[in-house]
Design a protein around this motif. Structure first.
Motif, PDB file in Angstrom:
ATOM      1  N   ASP A  67       0.810  -1.205   0.173  1.00  0.00           N
ATOM      2  CA  ASP A  67      -0.050   0.075   0.119  1.00  0.00           C
ATOM      3  C   ASP A  67       0.887   1.076   0.223  1.00  0.00           C
ATOM      4  O   ASP A  67       0.475   2.245  -0.710  1.00  0.00           O
ATOM      5  N   VAL A  68       2.116   1.055   0.785  1.00  0.00           N
ATOM      6  CA  VAL A  68       2.911   2.302   1.075  1.00  0.00           C
ATOM      7  C   VAL A  68       3.529   2.625  -0.296  1.00  0.00           C
ATOM      8  O   VAL A  68       3.843   3.843  -0.523  1.00  0.00           O
ATOM      9  N   MET A  69       4.286   1.729  -0.910  1.00  0.00           N
ATOM     10  CA  MET A  69       5.436   2.074  -1.913  1.00  0.00           C
ATOM     11  C   MET A  69       4.699   2.976  -3.087  1.00  0.00           C
ATOM     12  O   MET A  69       5.325   3.597  -3.459  1.00  0.00           O
ATOM     13  N   GLU A  74       5.347   8.104  -5.773  1.00  0.00           N
ATOM     14  CA  GLU A  74       4.581   9.264  -6.265  1.00  0.00           C
ATOM     15  C   GLU A  74       5.185  10.544  -5.750  1.00  0.00           C
ATOM     16  O   GLU A  74       5.208  11.904  -6.480  1.00  0.00           O
ATOM     17  N   ILE A  75       5.808  10.498  -4.617  1.00  0.00           N
ATOM     18  CA  ILE A  75       6.556  11.642  -3.844  1.00  0.00           C
ATOM     19  C   ILE A  75       7.583  12.012  -4.847  1.00  0.00           C
ATOM     20  O   ILE A  75       7.932  13.370  -5.039  1.00  0.00           O
ATOM     21  N   GLU A  76       8.373  10.973  -5.185  1.00  0.00           N
ATOM     22  CA  GLU A  76       9.570  11.170  -6.025  1.00  0.00           C
ATOM     23  C   GLU A  76       9.245  11.840  -7.267  1.00  0.00           C
ATOM     24  O   GLU A  76      10.056  12.577  -7.910  1.00  0.00           O
ATOM     25  N   ARG A  77       8.211  11.618  -7.790  1.00  0.00           N
ATOM     26  CA  ARG A  77       7.679  12.302  -9.025  1.00  0.00           C
ATOM     27  C   ARG A  77       7.299  13.598  -8.931  1.00  0.00           C
ATOM     28  O   ARG A  77       7.395  14.573 -10.073  1.00  0.00           O
ATOM     29  N   LEU A  78       6.831  13.939  -7.763  1.00  0.00           N
ATOM     30  CA  LEU A  78       5.761  15.204  -7.555  1.00  0.00           C
ATOM     31  C   LEU A  78       6.707  16.223  -6.927  1.00  0.00           C
ATOM     32  O   LEU A  78       6.297  17.612  -6.877  1.00  0.00           O
ATOM     33  N   SER A  79       7.579  15.728  -5.963  1.00  0.00           N
ATOM     34  CA  SER A  79       8.139  16.906  -5.159  1.00  0.00           C
ATOM     35  C   SER A  79       9.738  16.388  -5.288  1.00  0.00           C
ATOM     36  O   SER A  79      10.216  15.582  -5.063  1.00  0.00           O
ATOM     37  N   LEU A 284     -10.177  12.254  -0.554  1.00  0.00           N
ATOM     38  CA  LEU A 284     -10.000  13.113  -1.822  1.00  0.00           C
ATOM     39  C   LEU A 284      -9.538  12.444  -3.019  1.00  0.00           C
ATOM     40  O   LEU A 284      -9.159  13.263  -4.175  1.00  0.00           O
ATOM     41  N   GLY A 285      -9.440  11.238  -3.010  1.00  0.00           N
ATOM     42  CA  GLY A 285      -8.866  10.323  -4.204  1.00  0.00           C
ATOM     43  C   GLY A 285      -7.778   9.256  -3.879  1.00  0.00           C
ATOM     44  O   GLY A 285      -7.684   9.019  -2.584  1.00  0.00           O
ATOM     45  N   HIS A 286      -7.108   8.517  -4.913  1.00  0.00           N
ATOM     46  CA  HIS A 286      -6.404   7.502  -4.529  1.00  0.00           C
ATOM     47  C   HIS A 286      -4.889   7.931  -4.809  1.00  0.00           C
ATOM     48  O   HIS A 286      -3.999   7.135  -4.319  1.00  0.00           O
ATOM     49  N   THR A 287      -4.614   8.923  -5.165  1.00  0.00           N
ATOM     50  CA  THR A 287      -3.485   9.266  -5.448  1.00  0.00           C
ATOM     51  C   THR A 287      -3.157  10.779  -4.790  1.00  0.00           C
ATOM     52  O   THR A 287      -4.111  11.597  -4.654  1.00  0.00           O
ATOM     53  N   LEU A 288      -1.731  11.182  -4.860  1.00  0.00           N
ATOM     54  CA  LEU A 288      -1.354  12.580  -4.209  1.00  0.00           C
ATOM     55  C   LEU A 288      -1.996  13.551  -5.296  1.00  0.00           C
ATOM     56  O   LEU A 288      -2.448  14.699  -4.845  1.00  0.00           O
ATOM     57  N   LYS A 289      -1.771  13.321  -6.435  1.00  0.00           N
ATOM     58  CA  LYS A 289      -2.285  14.041  -7.301  1.00  0.00           C
ATOM     59  C   LYS A 289      -3.786  14.676  -7.548  1.00  0.00           C
ATOM     60  O   LYS A 289      -4.113  15.746  -7.370  1.00  0.00           O
TER      61      LYS A 289
END
Length: 316
Positions: A67-69, A74-79, A284-289
């Motif tokens: 679940d965490v990975m 996504e953090i590495e892609r977004l931030s 708010l959704g399933h992804t950080l985006k």
């Protein structure tokens, strides 16, 4: 907390307050802290637990490493900035995958703030050895264990958490101090207690347990505002920012989100903050985006009492 009652006309419309004023909202400013809630199961049942954690409450199930990975990816892609990771519960040390989750987070170089009651789950030999192994492998430099206490007074603490809870937590704190782990405390400040007096009392307790922390530092000793059952806070309007001399950027949901997994859900999802896991408007959704695309509307009593008026934030 669960029996909080408010007039139905308040906090009922996402954009307009009961007085017809424009409701305040908080825009996303960039990720500072991503929280993972490892589940609502806990070894104790605190009388005033905002999330109603208990040995039987599994409405939020344990997160797995799988679940965490995706969120770490996504953090590495977004931030491009350093991100703090927070782990909360329930009691995180009851989560079967807690050690591999911690290792994955720390291996990627994130700072990790883990919230625990430092009681029996943490003190199991397997968990103690796992924590010591993280340190031996050089992965504990960015780890802080924040231990929650309902009071610096044993009688008040045990009234919230059960007889013997205070001494058991102190035993865990002594072990953490002896092993040299960085420790912070999270306490409640009584409504009838001055902040300076509360910090002095928690500081005295910390010294008696061998903890090296500065009680005047709000990162090392976090004092949370009380969220009172049947309280009736005002709704926060767009005009309140100027009246209160506060900025939306100072509110937790401007730069924090939390990952949860509901019982029966096919996958994890993201909520606006650490507090509001039961209101679907804040899922708010399933992804950080997805979860950061729109401003968060402050349409809940705790938005007012904890965050805006109480000045609370769960991150370091």
């Amino acid at each position: 907390m669960a029996d909080t009652h408010f007039p139905t006309e308040k906090f009922s419309h996402p954009d307009i307050t009961a007085k017809g004023e424009a409701r305040a909202s908080v825009a996303w400013t960039g990720l500072k802290t991503l929280w993972f809630n490892t589940g609502t199961l806990c070894n104790i049942e605190c009388r005033n637990c905002y999330i109603l954690s208990s040995p039987k409450n599994d409405r939020l199930v344990y997160l797995s490493l799988a679940d965490v990975m995706p969120y770490l990816d996504e953090i590495e892609r977004l931030s491009a900035n350093e991100v703090e990771i927070g782990i909360t519960g329930g009691e995180p040390f009851m989560c079967p995958d807690i050690l591999p989750i911690m290792e994955a987070i720390l291996f990627r170089g994130h700072s990790l703030l883990l919230l625990t009651n430092a009681m029996r789950p943490m003190m199991r030999p397997r968990l103690q050895e796992g924590l010591l192994r993280l340190r031996r492998n050089g992965l504990a430099e960015k780890l802080t264990l924040r231990v929650s206490l309902d009071s610096h007074d044993q009688a008040l603490h045990d009234a919230e958490r059960g007889e013997g809870a205070f001494e058991e937590a102190c035993k865990g704190l002594r072990w953490l101090a002896e092993e040299g782990f960085p420790v912070a405390l999270a306490g409640r400040q009584s409504l009838h207690e001055d902040e300076a007096a509360a910090r002095a009392a928690y500081g005295a307790l910390a010294r008696s347990l061998g903890l090296m922390l500065d009680p005047a530092d709000p990162k090392q000793l976090v004092l949370f505002p009380e969220m009172i059952a049947q309280d009736d806070p005002p709704e926060i309007t767009t005009e309140c920012w100027g009246i209160l001399n506060k900025s939306p950027e100072s509110i937790m949901c401007s730069d924090q989100r939390m990952v949860i997994r509901r019982k029966g859900a096919a996958r994890a999802s993201v909520t606006a903050c650490t507090l509001l896991v039961d209101d679907p408007a804040f899922e708010l959704g399933h992804t950080l985006k997805q979860a950061t695309a729109e401003p968060v509307k402050l349409n809940h009593p705790w938005c007012a009492s904890f965050c805006v008026l109480g000045g609370g934030s769960c991150s370091a």
